[in-house]
Enzyme design. Sequence first.
Site, mmCIF file in Angstrom:
data_model
loop_
_atom_site.group_PDB
_atom_site.id
_atom_site.type_symbol
_atom_site.label_atom_id
_atom_site.label_comp_id
_atom_site.label_asym_id
_atom_site.label_seq_id
_atom_site.Cartn_x
_atom_site.Cartn_y
_atom_site.Cartn_z
ATOM 1 C CG ASP A 36 -7.089 -9.438 4.004
ATOM 2 O OD1 ASP A 36 -6.232 -10.331 3.822
ATOM 3 O OD2 ASP A 36 -8.275 -9.543 3.617
ATOM 4 C CB VAL A 138 -14.747 -5.575 -6.572
ATOM 5 C CG1 VAL A 138 -13.895 -4.495 -7.242
ATOM 6 C CG2 VAL A 138 -15.983 -5.891 -7.402
#
Length: 207
Positions: A36, A138
């Site tokens: 990521d 989120v």
Amino acid sequence: MKVLVIGLGGVTNGGKTTLAEKLKNMLPNCDIISQDDFFKPESEVETDERGFKLYDVLDALYMDEMVTSIHNWMKHPASPGVVAEEPENMCDNLKNVHILIVEGFLLYNYEPLNELWNRRYFLTLPYEECKRRRSTRVYQPADTPGYFDGHVWPMYLKYKNELEENASMQVDYLDGTKSQEELLSYVYSDIIQELNKLREENQRVTS
């Protein structure tokens, strides 16, 4: 000095990061590289005709930089963190083994990475559970309506199918619906077995 490079890949929200962090706390001389951290900025990520940002593809990542980071770590492993205790069955001549866990959703579909792994794990989830977990997270940018069904899940299936069709690649598939404790116990034990293989190889070389 010896290094052990462990891949922890698989489905979004499958528990990769949590598992990697727990393993780091249990294993000696262990570090983590997260895929990521190599996402391109939003402005460089392609948008399709539906308006979906195509994040779940290799082109959304600086994969060359990721490979370079792994190679750099292999040459100069970072200083180990504090470990409470070392495995009882680890011999003295393996206390200088350094372990790198690379975690991410697209680890095994990029050829330059595939020559690096000592072990490959791939976390899976059924559709409904994956979608439920994804809905609790989120993201920046936030998932747009239909994004999971229109992009995230189809790309997961695409890359997973490619992996399964590659008969030459040895991958250990893990059921992400199992408890973190069960997954941790299994992967930890498996990595210790890999360390013991290194011990045996080292003994043959030095004897």
